[in-house]
Each structure stands twice: as C-alpha cells, then as structure tokens.
Design an enzyme around this catalytic site. Structure first.
Site, mmCIF file in Angstrom:
data_model
loop_
_atom_site.group_PDB
_atom_site.id
_atom_site.type_symbol
_atom_site.label_atom_id
_atom_site.label_comp_id
_atom_site.label_asym_id
_atom_site.label_seq_id
_atom_site.Cartn_x
_atom_site.Cartn_y
_atom_site.Cartn_z
ATOM 1 N N TYR A 136 0.816 -1.144 0.027
ATOM 2 C CA TYR A 136 -0.119 0.072 0.123
ATOM 3 C C TYR A 136 0.829 1.358 -0.037
ATOM 4 C CZ TYR A 136 -4.547 -2.506 0.577
ATOM 5 O OH TYR A 136 -5.579 -3.259 0.070
ATOM 6 N N GLU A 173 -8.331 -7.316 4.662
ATOM 7 C CA GLU A 173 -7.648 -8.192 4.146
ATOM 8 C C GLU A 173 -6.739 -9.031 5.195
ATOM 9 O OE1 GLU A 173 -5.456 -5.845 1.296
ATOM 10 O OE2 GLU A 173 -7.289 -5.373 0.229
HETATM 11 C C1 HEM Z 1 -6.313 1.881 -1.214
HETATM 12 C C2 HEM Z 1 -5.732 1.393 -1.959
HETATM 13 C C3 HEM Z 1 -6.380 0.572 -3.127
HETATM 14 C C4 HEM Z 1 -7.395 0.883 -3.743
HETATM 15 C C5 HEM Z 1 -8.498 1.769 -3.600
HETATM 16 C C6 HEM Z 1 -7.679 -0.266 -4.630
HETATM 17 C C7 HEM Z 1 -8.774 -0.417 -5.473
HETATM 18 C C8 HEM Z 1 -8.895 -1.702 -6.240
HETATM 19 C C9 HEM Z 1 -10.081 -1.880 -7.055
HETATM 20 C C10 HEM Z 1 -11.312 -0.951 -7.210
HETATM 21 C C11 HEM Z 1 -9.806 -2.969 -7.885
HETATM 22 C C12 HEM Z 1 -10.921 -3.845 -8.691
HETATM 23 C C13 HEM Z 1 -11.630 -4.914 -8.069
HETATM 24 C C14 HEM Z 1 -12.600 -5.569 -8.992
HETATM 25 O O1 HEM Z 1 -12.176 -6.640 -9.525
HETATM 26 O O2 HEM Z 1 -13.538 -5.082 -9.017
HETATM 27 C C15 HEM Z 1 -8.664 -3.663 -7.468
HETATM 28 C C16 HEM Z 1 -8.041 -4.646 -8.000
HETATM 29 C C17 HEM Z 1 -6.466 -4.804 -7.605
HETATM 30 N N1 HEM Z 1 -5.626 -4.162 -6.967
HETATM 31 FE FE1 HEM Z 1 -6.209 -2.664 -5.735
HETATM 32 N N2 HEM Z 1 -6.381 -1.218 -4.798
HETATM 33 C C18 HEM Z 1 -5.597 -0.258 -3.746
HETATM 34 C C19 HEM Z 1 -4.386 -1.025 -3.396
HETATM 35 C C20 HEM Z 1 -3.732 -2.140 -4.068
HETATM 36 C C21 HEM Z 1 -2.408 -2.374 -3.718
HETATM 37 C C22 HEM Z 1 -1.621 -1.917 -2.505
HETATM 38 C C23 HEM Z 1 -2.054 -3.610 -4.802
HETATM 39 C C24 HEM Z 1 -0.719 -4.159 -4.746
HETATM 40 C C25 HEM Z 1 0.165 -3.796 -5.606
HETATM 41 C C26 HEM Z 1 -3.181 -3.606 -5.586
HETATM 42 C C27 HEM Z 1 -3.060 -4.445 -6.378
HETATM 43 C C28 HEM Z 1 -4.407 -4.901 -7.080
HETATM 44 C C29 HEM Z 1 -4.603 -5.982 -8.051
HETATM 45 C C30 HEM Z 1 -3.496 -6.810 -8.742
HETATM 46 C C31 HEM Z 1 -5.882 -5.962 -8.730
HETATM 47 C C32 HEM Z 1 -6.280 -6.901 -9.757
HETATM 48 C C33 HEM Z 1 -6.401 -6.089 -11.032
HETATM 49 C C34 HEM Z 1 -6.768 -6.721 -12.131
HETATM 50 O O3 HEM Z 1 -7.360 -7.910 -11.921
HETATM 51 O O4 HEM Z 1 -6.945 -5.919 -13.322
HETATM 52 N N3 HEM Z 1 -4.107 -2.865 -4.938
HETATM 53 N N4 HEM Z 1 -8.069 -2.658 -6.529
#
Ligand code: HEM
Ligand SMILES: Cc1cc2nc3c(=O)[nH]c(=O)nc-3n(C[C@H](O)[C@H](O)[C@H](O)COP(=O)(O)OP(=O)(O)OC[C@H]3O[C@@H](n4cnc5c(N)ncnc54)[C@H](O)[C@@H]3O)c2cc1C
Length: 410
Positions: free
Chosen positions: A107, A149
């Site tokens: 994060y 998480e």
């Molecule tokens: C406050 C921080 C964060 C927010 C608001 C956020 C938000 C999101 C959202 C909205 C999604 C799409 C969920 C869905 O499938 O509907 C997502 C997926 C994902 N997030 Fe985060 N995220 C955050 C932090 C992180 C962090 C720290 C990582 C680590 C590197 C990360 C990695 C991912 C990955 C790999 C996906 C899947 C992407 C995909 O399948 O295209 N996220 N996140």
C-alpha cells in the site's frame, strides 16, 4: 466464511473534509489521466507487479477506471453522510486483493505513485493542503482494506507471503466447443479448502512468453469432496483485439497431470443459509456460478425453492446445462428457464431470443443471484426491480473489474 468489513472509521479531519469537498469534482474529472500516469510509474519502479496485475485489464483500461472510480466514490461517501453504504465495494476489492496475495507494505508503493500521479496531472492546483487531504483519504481507504484483508487471510489460514497452492489437473472435460472444465486436486498433500458456493479462485499461469498472469475462475463444482472444478470459456479477440491469454493457454496447453497455482477461494457472491426462494439468472459463462449454488442447495437445503434462468447464443454454447438440470432434479421445487438467440425447433425446453423474466412467476421475497455480461445484468436488475424486487435482494458477480459497484455508490 463470515467476515464483515470493520465499521467506517471516524470521518476525515474537518480541515481535509472541506478540501476534499472542494476538489473531489476536479480529481474525478481527471481520474483517467491520473491513473494513466499512475500505473506506468508504478510498473517502471516495481516491474515484479506486472505478474500480479491483469495486463488485459490494463490494456482495455478497465482496471484503472475501477481504481479511480473507487477512490472518488470512497472520498464522496466520506464527506457525505447520506451516501449509500460502501461496504460491498470494500469487500469486493479486499477479496480480489487476497486472492492475489496483496500485502500491507504494498500500500505504501501504490500510495506513493498514486499521489505523485495526482500531483503530476493537477500541477499547481495540488497545494500542500490538497496533497495532505488526499493522502488522508488514501490512507483511510488503505487502512480499511488492510484490516479487512488481514481478517480474510486469517479466516482462510493463508500466509499472504505464500498465497498460492499447487493443484494437479485430474480431469479435463470438453463441455462445449469453447468451454472446458478442469477438475483439480491439491498437489501438496493438504486438504481442499472450504469453498462457499459462488466463490472464485485466482489461477496463476506462466505464459509461453514467460510472463506470469493471474485470472479469476469461479469454482463451478465441489461435487467430489477432495476436488474442485473450474469451467473456462475460451475468449476470442474481436475487431482485431488479441485472443484471451489465459483462457487460450488453459484450453490449448493444459492437460491432465499438469499443475496450476491457485489462491484460496475468495468472493462474497455467496448464498445466505436462509430458506428464502432463489432465482439464479445467468448468461454465457455466468453459468459457472449457478451449478455450485444448485449443488449446495441440493446437499444442504433440498426443500428450498430454486429457479434457474439462463440465456445463451445456442444450445451448443450452453455449458453445464445437463449437469445443472440433473442436480436440480434432486430439489423439491426446481424450475429451469432457458433462452437462446437461435433455437433449434426440436428443442421444446428453450425459449427464443434474449432473457425475458416477465414470463417467470416470482415467489415472494425471492433472493436473486445474477452473473453474466454487464448489460445483461443491468437488464435483469431493471426488470426485476420493475416487478417490485428490492435492490437489496439482487446480488451480482462481474467477470472483470467491477465498474458498476463504485459508480452505483457514487
Ligand atoms: C487504497 C488502495 C487501493 C485501492 C482503492 C484499490 C482498488 C482496487 C479496485 C477497485 C480493484 C478492482 C476490484 C474488482 O475486481 O472489482 C483492485 C484490484 C486490484 N488491486 Fe487494488 N487497490 C488498492 C491497493 C492495491 C495495492 C496496494 C495493490 C498491490 C500492488 C493492489 C493490487 C491490485 C490488483 C493486482 C488488482 C487486480 C487487478 C486486475 O485484475 O486487473 N491494489 N484494486
Ligand atoms: C470473479 C470472477 C470470476 C470469473 N469466473 C470465470 C469463470 O468461471 N469462467 C470463465 O470462463 N471466466 C471467468 N472469469 C473471467 C476470467 O477471469 C478471465 O477474465 C477470462 O478467462 C479472460 O481471460 P483471458 O486471459 O483469456 O483474456 P485476456 O487476455 O484477459 O483478454 C480479455 C479481453 O481483453 C481483450 N484485450 C486484451 N488485450 C487487449 C488490447 N491490447 N486491446 C484491446 N483489447 C484487448 C481481449 O481481446 C479479450 O477480449 C471470471 C472473472 C472474475 C473477475
């Protein structure tokens, strides 16, 4: 697994509330530009993250849009006490993250690049005060996700540093010309985890170009206690777009005896153990969520009333049809409706055209689970709400980044 999101923390500091209220619209208006800078910056700094993010969702822009929409929607609900609950969005993101092994320390990386991208795009408009306010929003959001998480990892006994387990393919079933099922068994000597019907796993594969890529697949059957099954539709590129990478790989390369890396089951598209009647409305690959739910009801509540409604292009494209009907026959009260765009005249069980739920008698207080392309689910939801089904009784699963949840909240 019943883990609920922690209650919303106290709202933003008064100072940040005013700043966020004054700048939310401008951040929202530049959200696409901000995420267009954010991801390349982060991937340049941390190339190992390319193996965790779905690169097709990057190419189509869906994931950047989902991230931007969620941050803006989160900020809006922080400054508007009347905003709808954000809990389902948090849970959806947290489950997706744990299925990918996202860790708290990451994060800091995301926050650093996201806030830097805001500064790059908005330039001088980002005073120290504006930067501090959005930093506070980001970290409130991050803190809630990290906490949720941590609870999800603990509930499924997963070490986030090692979120994957090896599974061996013990059977491969050609369901239709474009759909296969893979039956998988843990290959590390351990037991199959508990799986709530409707949950998915993230499957990580090493592609022929040496890139590692994850995709999510619903656990389409748990009929054999030591095994789980996934059912994969081959995605073909249309209009010059490339064919789907992971689905093509699973179809073309994976055979009985091969080992795949899987996450623990995740997701909250899960039926509550009440005895209310269920309507499962699916289209295309969405059928993968129907079979495990019908199997589960047959095993645990065979007296519970279930209606399945499925739409597909043709009978030949309709995967798992006979299995769903076979399991459905074990229920006391099971009704199946089918629509095909093109119907074989000899098929007396199917209706012609798109799904039309006005023909389906609805029991009182029906709980609806719908899965399919977004326009299909919008249609299902609208037609059911027009017949008096409350929105809170309608659950949906999107087979991609959820561009609906945050928009509906915002
Ligand atoms: C406050 C921080 C964060 C927010 C608001 C956020 C938000 C999101 C959202 C909205 C999604 C799409 C969920 C869905 O499938 O509907 C997502 C997926 C994902 N997030 Fe985060 N995220 C955050 C932090 C992180 C962090 C720290 C990582 C680590 C590197 C990360 C990695 C991912 C990955 C790999 C996906 C899947 C992407 C995909 O399948 O295209 N996220 N996140
Ligand atoms: C919770 C969840 C559950 C799911 N359950 C199932 C399931 O049970 N069964 C199932 O079959 N699927 C399921 N999916 C979908 C699955 O995860 C994959 O998204 C799907 O298999 C496609 O992956 P792929 O790698 O084959 O295609 P990708 O390579 O990811 O391509 C996806 C699309 O993007 C397009 N694309 C890629 N690159 C570009 C580009 N540069 N320009 C333009 N377009 C591009 C492709 O043409 C294709 O249409 C689920 C998804 C989720 C989120």
């Amino acid at each position: 697994m019943s883990v609920t999101a922690p209650a919303l923390p106290s709202l933003l500091s008064d100072r940040s509330q005013a700043v966020v209220a004054a700048t939310a619209a401008v951040v929202a208006a530049h959200a696409d530009a901000i995420t267009a800078r954010f991801y390349p910056r982060m991937f340049a700094d941390r190339p190992e993250l390319l193996g965790v993010f779905n690169l097709a969702n990057q190419a189509t822009g869906e994931q950047p849009k989902a991230l931007a929409a969620s941050v803006v929607a989160y900020a809006v609900q922080l400054i508007d006490p009347a905003a709808p609950s954000f809990e389902h969005v948090l849970r959806r993101i947290a489950y997706k993250h744990v299925s990918l092994g996202i860790r708290p320390e990451q994060y800091t990386i995301v926050g650093q690049h996201l806030l830097a991208a805001v500064g790059e795009v908005l330039g001088d408009a980002v005073t120290a005060e504006v930067a501090a306010a959005w930093d506070e929003v980001y970290w409130l959001f991050a803190t809630q996700l990290i906490a949720l998480e941590a609870r999800l990892y603990a509930a499924s006994s997963v070490d986030p540093a090692q979120p994957l387990r090896p599974y061996r393919v013990v059977r491969r079933i050609e369901e239709t010309a474009d759909v296969i099922s893979l039956v998988l068994e843990p290959d590390d000597g351990g037991e199959r985890p508990a799986i709530a019907p409707g949950q998915y796993v993230s499957v990580f594969v090493d592609l022929p170009d040496h890139r590692r890529q994850p995709r999510q697949y619903t656990v389409s059957s748990t009929a054999v206690g030591t095994r789980l099954q996934i059912t994969v539709r081959r995605v073909r590129g249309v209009g010059g777009a490339p064919d789907g990478q992971v689905s093509s790989f699973l179809h073309d390369q994976v055979e009985v005896g091969d080992v795949l890396q899987l996450s623990a089951p995740a997701g909250d598209f899960v039926v509550d153990p009440t005895d209310g009647p269920l309507l499962l409305a699916s289209a295309g690959a969405g059928i993968t969520t129907v079979l495990p739910i019908v199997e589960h009801i047959a095993r645990t509540q065979p007296q519970r009333s279930v209606i399945v409604a499925h739409a597909d292009r043709t009978a030949q494209d309709h995967a798992l049809r006979e299995t769903v009907l076979h399991v459905g026959r074990q229920l006391d009260d099971f009704t199946a409706y089918t629509w095909y765009e093109t119907v074989d005249p000899a098929d007396t069980r199917a209706r012609s055209g798109y799904m039309d739920l006005t023909e389906v008698p609805l029991p009182a207080n029906v709980q609806v689970f719908t899965c399919g392309p977004l326009p299909f689910m919008r249609h299902v939801r609208a037609s059911l709400m027009a017949r008096g089904v409350p929105a809170s009784n309608i659950r949906y699963e999107v087979f991609g980044p959820d561009l609906w949840a945050a928009q509906a909240t915002a």
